[in-house]
Design a protein around this motif. Structure first.
Motif, PDB file in Angstrom:
ATOM      1  N   GLY A  95     -36.830   8.545  15.161  1.00  0.00           N
ATOM      2  CA  GLY A  95     -36.605   9.115  13.706  1.00  0.00           C
ATOM      3  C   GLY A  95     -37.389   8.182  12.658  1.00  0.00           C
ATOM      4  O   GLY A  95     -38.510   8.159  12.925  1.00  0.00           O
ATOM      5  N   SER A  96     -36.777   7.759  11.786  1.00  0.00           N
ATOM      6  CA  SER A  96     -37.222   7.126  10.691  1.00  0.00           C
ATOM      7  C   SER A  96     -37.389   5.577  11.019  1.00  0.00           C
ATOM      8  O   SER A  96     -37.714   4.687  10.147  1.00  0.00           O
ATOM      9  N   ALA A 142     -27.930   7.397  19.271  1.00  0.00           N
ATOM     10  CA  ALA A 142     -29.360   7.984  19.707  1.00  0.00           C
ATOM     11  C   ALA A 142     -29.775   6.854  20.632  1.00  0.00           C
ATOM     12  O   ALA A 142     -29.351   6.593  21.917  1.00  0.00           O
ATOM     13  N   ASP A 169     -34.220  12.756  20.677  1.00  0.00           N
ATOM     14  CA  ASP A 169     -34.904  13.100  19.563  1.00  0.00           C
ATOM     15  C   ASP A 169     -35.676  12.060  19.044  1.00  0.00           C
ATOM     16  O   ASP A 169     -36.259  11.811  17.646  1.00  0.00           O
ATOM     17  N   SER A 195     -40.505  12.649  18.744  1.00  0.00           N
ATOM     18  CA  SER A 195     -40.033  13.740  17.645  1.00  0.00           C
ATOM     19  C   SER A 195     -38.759  14.073  17.513  1.00  0.00           C
ATOM     20  O   SER A 195     -38.173  14.402  18.777  1.00  0.00           O
ATOM     21  N   ASP A 196     -38.407  14.546  16.535  1.00  0.00           N
ATOM     22  CA  ASP A 196     -37.219  15.301  16.423  1.00  0.00           C
ATOM     23  C   ASP A 196     -37.101  16.681  17.550  1.00  0.00           C
ATOM     24  O   ASP A 196     -38.000  17.401  17.073  1.00  0.00           O
TER      25      ASP A 196
END
Length: 566
Positions: free
Chosen positions: A480-481, A499, A477, A530-531
């Motif tokens: 993320g942020s 993750a 994923d 990307s998610d």
């Protein structure tokens, strides 16, 4: 006797000697000054008396007479009266007037009138003034002698005037002046004693009550220990100054000697400074990456008799242990792959044995032919032939087996081409192994149903730097942020959110980046992902790890398709 006590007594002795010498010199100078003032006062009085016209006339008159008047006549005469009046008025010991032969015409003791003076009057009778310190009939004195000239003729000497002040009066004047001297000396002595005691107290505090021999021994022991150990030692004094920075610490941190610098502003890793914060007292040892090394660091507060001495920071090199661990992991990975392949190979042998036992010889031949054409074992990574280096083939294949056991397909990208051989397997294992492990973890934790990790490798064996370029992508994923640089921070880990972690300990990515940069390369994030996938893409460049593929003779043990052997 302790050294501090010896020092105190020596200081007291020196202070006392200095005060006594200074007081004595001061008193002597005062005595000389008072004596000089008495001589000058006597000279002034003698000049005044000798310049009196009446005295000059009376002395001339007596000098012209035959013989000397008897003592009773002189005692009642004007010269005696004038001399006594001057003596009483000024407090002098004596005022004596003589004729040109040195016979007394005026004297404080009338019985001595008409007698020759006890001190030599020749200088004054010769026309010169003189100051003297001598002992006469009235005792020791400081005085002066001045010639007496005739009234009308200044060149004719008719007598002399002697004036003297008692030494006892000088002593009384000295006694009056000596009191301030004594008080000053006493104050200086008291200040010296107080300063000596304060100095002794400070000396004991600075030396922690140790004797010079003990300090010398400690210094020798400290130098021998600090320079003889392989562990880095950093000492921070209570005032925040670096007091110890041994050679091992300089080598492990790849920094010059920082002794004397302020700890808060010194060029050392921030993790070390955090260990010496008040809240970090008795904290557990932590691992950091510094100078391309993995260091185990710890800090302890130093005390001596309830006195805060500062901090001691210890550095232990774990780089070699980490390298051995990586090598062991690689060997374990390959062993796991070999066990899996052995199990598959055993199954193939059982199949051949089954065909033979039931008489299906043609089927056995066909099965052996297929094995000869495709290889006796199924390699878990596709397109492994793009890696001409056997070490890379084996390592990537072993990682493929591990990934397959976790439900992740490890594949080699179509842009892969490695023609040279790995000259430094250790660094390649460290960088490539970390990136693949992180990618597999990200793929397992990702939300995509198709879990994969793709590795692309490209070398330049003909180049000057012998670099190996790696690109690792996954189906996770992404970051993320998180900012791309955050994952390279020492201590960063996402173990609570499975993750992409920092090798489980927060050191993997930081270590591989420092290792690559130390060789002149780098490790960075090409794409944060990307998610829902695809995930993050990492790229690494490692110069100096590849070389030309050595020439090797044709293998004679390769499997032959004609005979079907395996």
């Amino acid at each position: 006797m302790r050294f501090s006590t010896q020092t105190l007594l020596l200081q007291l002795g020196v202070v006392l000697l200095v005060v006594l010498l200074s007081g004595a010199v001061h008193a002597w100078l005062v005595y000389v000054r008072i004596g000089n003032e008495a001589e000058n006062q006597a000279l002034t009085l003698a000049r005044t008396v000798a310049a009196d016209p009446d005295i000059r006339a009376d002395v001339q008159a007596i000098s012209k007479e035959e013989g000397t008047p008897p003592p009773d006549v002189l005692a009642a005469g004007p010269l005696q009266a004038a001399a006594e009046a001057a003596r009483v008025r000024t407090g002098a010991l004596f005022v004596v007037i003589t004729d040109e032969t040195g016979l007394r015409l005026a004297h404080p003791e009338t019985a001595r009138l008409g007698e020759h003076v006890s001190t030599d009057p020749s200088v004054a009778l010769g026309g010169q003034e003189i100051t003297t310190r001598n002992t006469g009939t009235l005792g020791p004195s400081a005085g002066a002698k001045v010639p007496v000239y005739s009234p009308g003729d200044s060149g004719t000497i008719v007598g002399e005037v002697s004036v003297g002040y008692s030494v006892e009066s000088l002593g009384k004047s000295l006694a009056r002046d000596i009191i301030p001297i004594a008080l000053t000396a006493g104050g200086a002595l008291l200040a010296g004693v107080l300063a000596s005691f304060l100095l002794r107290h400070r000396l004991q505090r600075l030396t922690l009550g140790l004797e010079p021999e003990e300090i010398s021994t400690l210094v020798h022991d400290q130098v021998a220990v600090l320079q003889g150990v392989d562990d880095g030692v950093i000492g921070i004094a209570a005032d925040g100054r670096i007091s110890v920075f041994n050679a091992a610490a300089s080598r492990l941190l790849d920094l010059p000697d920082a002794t004397g610098q302020d700890w808060a502003t010194a060029n050392v890793p921030e993790q070390l400074k955090q260990l010496t914060q008040p809240a970090a007292r008795d904290a557990e040892a932590v691992e950091i990456v510094a100078g391309g090394r993995v260091l185990v660091t710890s800090a302890r507060k130093a005390w001596h008799r309830n006195e805060d001495l500062g901090w001691v920071v210890m550095l232990r090199d774990r780089t070699e242990l980490q390298q051995l661990t990586r090598q062991l992991d690689a060997v374990g990975t390959m062993s796991t792959a070999l066990r899996a392949q052995r199990h598959e190979f055993a199954n193939q042998l059982h199949t051949i044995a089954g065909f033979m036992s039931i008489g299906q010889h043609d089927s056995a031949k066909e099965y052996l032919a297929r094995l000869s054409a495709t290889g006796p074992l199924k390699f878990p990574v596709e397109q492994a032939e793009l890696l001409q280096d056997t070490y890379l083939q084996a390592f990537v294949g072993a990682k493929g087996v591990e990934a397959s056991e976790r439900g992740v397909a490890l594949r080699i990208g179509p842009e892969t081409l490695v023609r040279g051989h790995v000259a430094d397997p250790q660094d390649v294992t460290t960088v490539l192994g970390n990136l693949i492990d992180n990618a597999v973890n990200a793929a397992v934790a990702g939300s995509a149903t198709d879990r994969w990790v793709e590795v692309e490798l490209l070398d330049d064996p003909d180049g000057d730097d012998g670099a190996l370029h790696l690109v690792v992508a996954d189906s996770g994923d992404g970051l993320g942020s998180l900012e791309p640089e955050e994952v390279f921070a020492e201590g960063f880990t996402t173990s609570e959110q499975p993750a992409r972690g920092g090798a489980g300990q927060g050191l993997g990515l930081a270590l591989v980046r420092q290792l690559a940069r130390r060789r002149g390369g780098d490790v960075r994030v090409l794409d944060a992902g990307s998610d829902g996938g695809p995930g993050a893409v990492f790229m690494a460049s490692i110069p100096g790890v590849m070389g030309q593929q050595p020439e090797s003779p044709a293998r004679t043990d390769a499997p032959s398709q004609e005979d079907g052997s395996g």
